[in-house]
Design an enzyme around this catalytic site. Structure first.
Site, mmCIF file in Angstrom:
data_model
loop_
_atom_site.group_PDB
_atom_site.id
_atom_site.type_symbol
_atom_site.label_atom_id
_atom_site.label_comp_id
_atom_site.label_asym_id
_atom_site.label_seq_id
_atom_site.Cartn_x
_atom_site.Cartn_y
_atom_site.Cartn_z
ATOM 1 N N THR A 288 -52.107 -8.093 -6.550
ATOM 2 C CA THR A 288 -52.710 -7.743 -5.266
ATOM 3 C C THR A 288 -52.437 -8.853 -4.263
ATOM 4 O OG1 THR A 288 -54.395 -6.474 -6.405
ATOM 5 C CG2 THR A 288 -54.891 -7.133 -4.134
ATOM 6 N N ASN B 129 -37.912 -33.782 0.426
ATOM 7 C CA ASN B 129 -39.326 -34.079 0.642
ATOM 8 C C ASN B 129 -39.654 -35.569 0.611
ATOM 9 O OD1 ASN B 129 -38.513 -32.966 -2.045
ATOM 10 N ND2 ASN B 129 -40.385 -33.984 -2.689
ATOM 11 N N GLY C 55 -44.624 -22.247 -2.785
ATOM 12 C CA GLY C 55 -43.207 -22.614 -2.692
ATOM 13 C C GLY C 55 -42.557 -22.690 -4.065
ATOM 14 N N SER C 56 -43.287 -23.213 -5.023
ATOM 15 C CA SER C 56 -42.732 -23.328 -6.378
ATOM 16 C C SER C 56 -42.403 -21.948 -6.943
ATOM 17 C CB SER C 56 -43.732 -24.029 -7.307
ATOM 18 O OG SER C 56 -44.035 -25.313 -6.829
ATOM 19 N N GLN D 138 -39.796 -28.010 3.170
ATOM 20 C CA GLN D 138 -40.053 -29.117 4.108
ATOM 21 C C GLN D 138 -39.493 -28.832 5.504
ATOM 22 O OE1 GLN D 138 -41.857 -31.895 3.819
ATOM 23 N NE2 GLN D 138 -42.399 -31.510 1.693
ATOM 24 N N HIS E 116 -48.702 -24.209 2.912
ATOM 25 C CA HIS E 116 -49.474 -25.436 3.149
ATOM 26 C C HIS E 116 -48.639 -26.593 3.684
ATOM 27 C CE1 HIS E 116 -48.689 -28.041 -0.534
ATOM 28 N NE2 HIS E 116 -48.182 -26.903 -0.952
ATOM 29 N N SER F 234 -43.288 -22.457 2.112
ATOM 30 C CA SER F 234 -44.647 -22.559 1.588
ATOM 31 C C SER F 234 -45.652 -22.760 2.708
ATOM 32 C CB SER F 234 -44.729 -23.733 0.605
ATOM 33 O OG SER F 234 -46.077 -23.949 0.222
ATOM 34 N N CYS G 105 -43.642 -40.579 -9.848
ATOM 35 C CA CYS G 105 -43.693 -39.134 -9.757
ATOM 36 C C CYS G 105 -45.134 -38.700 -9.933
ATOM 37 C CB CYS G 105 -42.765 -38.474 -10.776
ATOM 38 S SG CYS G 105 -43.338 -38.612 -12.451
HETATM 39 C C1 PLP Z 1 -44.108 -28.854 -1.611
HETATM 40 C C2 PLP Z 1 -42.726 -28.466 -1.973
HETATM 41 C C3 PLP Z 1 -42.484 -27.428 -2.887
HETATM 42 C C4 PLP Z 1 -43.589 -26.722 -3.623
HETATM 43 O O1 PLP Z 1 -44.374 -25.923 -2.803
HETATM 44 P P1 PLP Z 1 -45.817 -25.476 -3.336
HETATM 45 O O2 PLP Z 1 -46.292 -24.467 -2.367
HETATM 46 O O3 PLP Z 1 -46.667 -26.721 -3.345
HETATM 47 O O4 PLP Z 1 -45.619 -24.928 -4.706
HETATM 48 C C5 PLP Z 1 -41.179 -27.094 -3.157
HETATM 49 N N1 PLP Z 1 -40.162 -27.736 -2.558
HETATM 50 C C6 PLP Z 1 -40.356 -28.727 -1.672
HETATM 51 C C7 PLP Z 1 -39.175 -29.373 -1.026
HETATM 52 C C8 PLP Z 1 -41.638 -29.135 -1.354
HETATM 53 O O5 PLP Z 1 -41.829 -30.131 -0.496
#
Ligand code: PLP
Length: 381
Positions: free
Chosen positions: A237, A151, A71-72, A179, A201, A199, A325
């Site tokens: 890849t 989040n 997600g980042s 989220q 996970h 993301s 944090c």
């Molecule tokens: C967890 C999260 C991310 C980051 O996602 P990752 O896959 O852990 O890098 C970004 N934005 C929000 C709102 C999140 O909760």
């Protein structure tokens, strides 16, 4: 001791069906999707099938989905990608004060390179002010990035209205929906979203796989140089097992969305009701209505959030403190500060985020322990 997991906003457990779909791509269909022989072609086919499933969850075209590492990375690609592609047109970006660090720190990095960032305020429920958004728009505004759901406090933003304003001024609108995806309905076409991050996970797929939706026609600069994967926008890849897992998780999320939302909402509402009934001097943070189905965030006056977490951990309960944090500093969270909480109240907060495996009995176990621990800690102080 059995683990009771109430931290689904931090990460989720990989679903059995998701893992099963992934396994063949480690030792049987392990080819590189760019290779022309059969196990390469079948890996490529699996990636494209997964792309369709991700696209279906948010209602876009498969060719508008780019797989990323997390997600980042999706947030970084969207924001830096649009900033660099449009910097001749303008250097002004609008975001909010309660974004995830993947957005906030990306904006701060761009500010060091001469971009100008406006951070919108939020009200005490954590919702941005559309009037302030309109008033912040300038001739050189190139991007608006506002998260779909927060989040920490679970607040949902008025995404359709924000998108409408962005479209009116011809400004690209990106939303961090990490989220929200799989927890609330998302239709990027109907809502008018130009770019969206998600993301794996956070929706029962593995860590280390993400996706970025980019509406066809939106220009952005590539973030990773190298080979020609992902239409030459994201070299490297492909993470085939991760992509297959994400596709499966998105398909399951789409098929189960109504049931999933109802289930989480019931657990959340039961928890909120019992906490407010049984524990005095608590404050629900965020909005009661505009809230993720699985999120509850309470401040327990006079109780230190970290101490509370450790006591819960001793009972096998996983939750999250909203106060510190990730770096381990004791500064109150920027989100709780932005909604106007004083430092001590912010530092007494506890986030519980429910997931598909949680039951009513789990919630009861949580409330009972919480009640006892909060009582004891308050007696001590
Ligand atoms: C967890 C999260 C991310 C980051 O996602 P990752 O896959 O852990 O890098 C970004 N934005 C929000 C709102 C999140 O909760």
């Amino acid at each position: 001791m059995e683990i009771k997991y109430f931290d689904n906003a931090a990460t989720t457990k990989v679903k059995k069906e998701v893992l099963e779909k992934m396994l063949p791509y480690f030792q049987e269909q392990y080819g590189n999707p760019s290779s022309l022989y059969s196990i390469g072609r079948s890996a490529k086919k699996a990636v494209e099938e997964a792309r369709k499933k991700v696209a279906q969850l948010i209602n876009c075209m498969p060719n508008e989905i780019y797989f990323t590492g997390c997600g980042s990375e999706s947030d970084n690609t969207a924001i830096k990608g649009v900033a660099y592609a449009n910097q001749k047109k303008g250097k002004h970006i609008i975001t909010s004060k309660i974004e995830h660090p993947a957005v906030l720190h990306t904006c701060q990095a761009l500010a060091k390179q001469g971009f100008i960032i406006t951070y919108l305020d939020v009200n005490k429920e954590g919702i941005i002010d559309l009037e302030q958004l309109r008033n912040s728009i300038r001739n050189d505004t190139i991007l608006i990035s506002i998260m779909f759901a927060n989040n920490e406090i679970g607040t949902l933003q008025p995404i359709t209205e924000i998108a409408k304003i962005a479209r009116m001024y011809n400004i690209v609108f990106h939303t961090d929906a990490v989220q929200a995806c799989g927890n609330v309905p998302i239709d990027v076409k109907k809502m008018g979203i130009d770019m969206l991050s998600l993301s794996g996970h956070k929706l029962y797929a593995p860590k280390g796989i993400g996706a970025l939706y980019v509406r066809n026609g939106i220009e952005f600069e590539k973030f990773m140089d190298g080979g020609h994967q992902e239409k030459n926008k994201r070299s490297g890849t492909e993470n085939v097992p991760g992509i297959v897992g994400l596709g499966e998780a998105c398909e399951l999320a789409k098929n189960n969305l109504n049931y999933h939302m109802k289930h989480l909402q019931e657990l959340r509402d039961e928890y909120i009701m019992q906490v407010e009934e049984k524990i005095p001097n608590v404050k629900l943070n965020g909005s009661r209505q505009m809230r993720l189905p699985g999120n509850a965030n309470f401040s327990f006056e006079g109780v230190e959030g970290e101490t509370l977490l450790l006591n819960l951990d001793a009972k096998g309960i996983c939750a999250s403190s909203g106060s510190a944090c990730t770096s381990g500093s004791s500064d109150p969270s920027h989100v709780l500060t932005a909604i106007g909480l004083p430092k001590d109240i912010a530092q007494s907060s506890l986030r519980t985020t429910f997931g598909e495996e949680n039951t009513k009995e789990d919630v009861q176990y949580l409330v009972d322990n919480l009640q006892e621990i909060v009582n004891n800690l308050r007696k001590l102080s």
